[in-house]
Scaffold this active site. Structure first.
Site, PDB file in Angstrom:
ATOM      1  CE1 TYR A 120     -10.961  14.258  32.044  1.00  0.00           C
ATOM      2  CE2 TYR A 120     -10.102  15.260  30.299  1.00  0.00           C
ATOM      3  CZ  TYR A 120     -10.311  15.203  31.390  1.00  0.00           C
ATOM      4  OH  TYR A 120      -9.476  15.909  32.451  1.00  0.00           O
ATOM      5  CE  LYS A 139     -12.550  17.410  33.701  1.00  0.00           C
ATOM      6  NZ  LYS A 139     -12.548  17.289  35.012  1.00  0.00           N
ATOM      7  CB  SER A 143      -9.642  20.188  30.494  1.00  0.00           C
ATOM      8  OG  SER A 143      -8.772  19.788  29.526  1.00  0.00           O
TER       9      SER A 143
HETATM   10  N1  NAD Z   1      -3.613  15.666  34.866  1.00  0.00           N
HETATM   11  C1  NAD Z   1      -4.163  16.469  33.866  1.00  0.00           C
HETATM   12  O1  NAD Z   1      -3.476  16.440  32.666  1.00  0.00           O
HETATM   13  C2  NAD Z   1      -5.608  17.118  33.934  1.00  0.00           C
HETATM   14  C3  NAD Z   1      -5.641  18.095  32.637  1.00  0.00           C
HETATM   15  C4  NAD Z   1      -6.806  18.855  32.773  1.00  0.00           C
HETATM   16  C5  NAD Z   1      -7.872  18.771  33.590  1.00  0.00           C
HETATM   17  N2  NAD Z   1      -7.598  17.727  34.813  1.00  0.00           N
HETATM   18  C6  NAD Z   1      -8.422  17.476  35.729  1.00  0.00           C
HETATM   19  O2  NAD Z   1      -8.079  17.637  36.887  1.00  0.00           O
HETATM   20  C7  NAD Z   1      -8.464  16.889  37.928  1.00  0.00           C
HETATM   21  C8  NAD Z   1      -7.565  16.196  38.785  1.00  0.00           C
HETATM   22  O3  NAD Z   1      -6.517  15.578  37.837  1.00  0.00           O
HETATM   23  P1  NAD Z   1      -5.389  14.662  38.334  1.00  0.00           P
HETATM   24  O4  NAD Z   1      -4.346  14.529  37.270  1.00  0.00           O
HETATM   25  O5  NAD Z   1      -5.014  15.189  39.570  1.00  0.00           O
HETATM   26  O6  NAD Z   1      -6.131  13.170  38.409  1.00  0.00           O
HETATM   27  P2  NAD Z   1      -5.981  12.238  39.430  1.00  0.00           P
HETATM   28  O7  NAD Z   1      -6.466  10.950  39.018  1.00  0.00           O
HETATM   29  O8  NAD Z   1      -4.343  12.024  40.001  1.00  0.00           O
HETATM   30  O9  NAD Z   1      -6.806  12.507  40.931  1.00  0.00           O
HETATM   31  C9  NAD Z   1      -8.068  12.617  40.924  1.00  0.00           C
HETATM   32  C10 NAD Z   1      -8.484  12.142  42.337  1.00  0.00           C
HETATM   33  O10 NAD Z   1      -9.751  12.015  42.577  1.00  0.00           O
HETATM   34  C11 NAD Z   1     -10.009  10.520  43.256  1.00  0.00           C
HETATM   35  N3  NAD Z   1     -11.525  10.052  42.635  1.00  0.00           N
HETATM   36  C12 NAD Z   1     -11.851  10.033  41.491  1.00  0.00           C
HETATM   37  N4  NAD Z   1     -13.230   9.554  41.544  1.00  0.00           N
HETATM   38  C13 NAD Z   1     -13.374   9.838  42.908  1.00  0.00           C
HETATM   39  C14 NAD Z   1     -14.805   9.564  43.593  1.00  0.00           C
HETATM   40  N5  NAD Z   1     -15.956   9.003  42.553  1.00  0.00           N
HETATM   41  N6  NAD Z   1     -14.802   9.953  44.713  1.00  0.00           N
HETATM   42  C15 NAD Z   1     -13.868  10.263  45.484  1.00  0.00           C
HETATM   43  N7  NAD Z   1     -12.626  10.381  44.835  1.00  0.00           N
HETATM   44  C16 NAD Z   1     -12.392  10.225  43.670  1.00  0.00           C
HETATM   45  C17 NAD Z   1      -8.908   9.668  42.602  1.00  0.00           C
HETATM   46  O11 NAD Z   1      -8.729   8.642  43.486  1.00  0.00           O
HETATM   47  C18 NAD Z   1      -7.709  10.489  42.623  1.00  0.00           C
HETATM   48  O12 NAD Z   1      -7.051  10.571  43.832  1.00  0.00           O
HETATM   49  C19 NAD Z   1      -9.600  15.873  37.289  1.00  0.00           C
HETATM   50  O13 NAD Z   1     -10.865  16.419  37.332  1.00  0.00           O
HETATM   51  C20 NAD Z   1      -8.994  16.113  35.934  1.00  0.00           C
HETATM   52  O14 NAD Z   1      -9.970  15.699  34.841  1.00  0.00           O
HETATM   53  C21 NAD Z   1      -6.314  16.958  34.763  1.00  0.00           C
END
Ligand code: NAD
Length: 340
Positions: free
Chosen positions: A151, A155, A126
């Site tokens: 959080y 990262k 991120s």
């Molecule tokens: N959305 C944002 O703004 C953003 C920005 C920067 C980075 N990220 C990173 O991108 C990634 C995806 O983000 P997103 O927005 O799609 O989030 P999200 O919560 O929609 O997707 C994450 C998925 O991982 C699953 N999950 C969580 N813990 C788990 C575990 N222990 N075992 C199996 N499955 C598990 C959840 O059920 C979910 O479906 C994350 O790592 C997040 O930190 C997101």
């Protein structure tokens, strides 16, 4: 075609990436524990691609199950690791949940990857690693700043763990993708963002307010040193972001990477203020948004947008969709989800 594991593949960014992978012919296996998603997302993926990915409901915190998974799927050629907890506020009140789920699971996966003959690993990082950068736009060489939250720290630590592991694992190549602000939904609106509870991010808050689920949007601060006084971010369409994952993965599978561990910014290169986003929403939806300006929110950085040169030139990826495209799809998705 190569077998690719997508952890968190039923989540917001993961589901869009699974679609792009399947469109390119990859064989996809999803691991998700459904802690922040629903199995129904699979139907959306099938509706778009005509193909059902293999789905294993598995909690990556269960080390034995992770081991058993890789013993069964030792022919996996690539892993895109989205699974993580992502609520910044919650990470402050429950830091260990974040360290366990975001760091513990990463370690378990990397341990298994070290046993495979050759594998490419893509990590969801991120722009939060840069904090308030000293110079804008933000290049990949900008220093990583002291994390503002557990959080954000996961990262930073995650990136370090991967870098150190690559150094001692000749079979492992990795790319950390530093996302700016992913928004929007697939144009088919078969998949999109499904925030549980009160949305933490601006765009779902806007669409939920417009549909009548929230009373009004609070805009935090209008006295920042930006053209209209509100905070500036780099909003990237989730489909553009998803496509970047496929390109990054191919780079590793085709051995085109320049070192065993690389980082790329994924953003549009354009900063948009909170008021720009509201205006875009009102324009594409024809709705008037209820919002009020309130005081600054603690911990918000003023401005962050990506320098996209490295991703454009090295990775050969460029965003194709605009803020208006993203807002249009986000609104269409919200209307569909609420049956309107
Ligand atoms: N959305 C944002 O703004 C953003 C920005 C920067 C980075 N990220 C990173 O991108 C990634 C995806 O983000 P997103 O927005 O799609 O989030 P999200 O919560 O929609 O997707 C994450 C998925 O991982 C699953 N999950 C969580 N813990 C788990 C575990 N222990 N075992 C199996 N499955 C598990 C959840 O059920 C979910 O479906 C994350 O790592 C997040 O930190 C997101």
């Amino acid at each position: 075609m190569d077998k690719i594991l997508v952890t968190g593949g039923l989540g917001f960014i993961g589901s869009h990436t699974v679609v792009e992978l399947q469109n390119e012919g990859y064989e996809v296996i999803i691991i998700d524990d459904l802690s922040n998603s629903s199995e129904k997302v699979l139907d959306g993926i099938v509706a778009i691609t005509g193909k059902k990915p293999v789905f294993e409901k598995l909690d990556l915190k269960e080390k034995d199950k992770v081991e058993a998974f890789f013993a069964k799927h030792s022919d996996v050629k690539g892993v895109i690791h989205f699974a993580a907890s992502k609520a910044v506020g919650e990470s402050v009140s429950e830091p260990l949940k974040y360290y366990e789920n975001n760091i513990g699971t990463l370690v378990y996966i990397l341990k298994e990857l070290r046993k495979l003959p050759s594998v490419g690993f893509i990590f969801s990082s991120s722009c939060t690693v840069y904090g308030q950068a000293d110079e804008l736009p933000i290049t990949e060489n900008a220093p990583v700043k002291q994390a503002e939250s557990p959080y954000g720290n996961t990262k930073q630590i995650g990136e370090e763990i991967i870098k150190d592991t690559c150094k001692v694992s000749p079979n492992l190549k990795a790319i950390a993708l530093r996302y700016f602000n992913p928004i929007g939904a697939h144009e088919s609106v078969e998949i999109g963002e499904l925030p549980i509870g009160v949305p933490q991010n601006l765009v779902p808050f806007i669409t939920q307010t417009a549909i009548g689920l929230r009373d009004e949007l609070s805009v935090f601060g209008e006295d920042y040193p930006t053209p209209d006084g509100t905070c500036i971010r780099d909003y990237i369409h989730v489909v553009d972001l998803a496509k970047a994952h496929v390109i990054a993965l191919k780079r590793l599978l085709e051995n085109k990477n320049k070192s065993s561990y690389e980082t790329f910014n994924l953003g549009t290169g354009t900063g948009s203020s909170v008021l720009d986003v509201i205006k875009s929403f009102e324009k594409v939806s024809g709705e008037k948004l209820k919002y009020k300006i309130v005081g600054r929110r603690e911990g918000d950085i003023i401005s962050a947008y990506a320098d996209t040169n490295k991703a454009n030139n090295e990775l050969g990826w460029k965003t194709q969709l605009s803020l208006d495209d993203a807002m249009r799809s986000a609104w269409k998705w919200e209307c569909k989800v609420r049956g309107k």
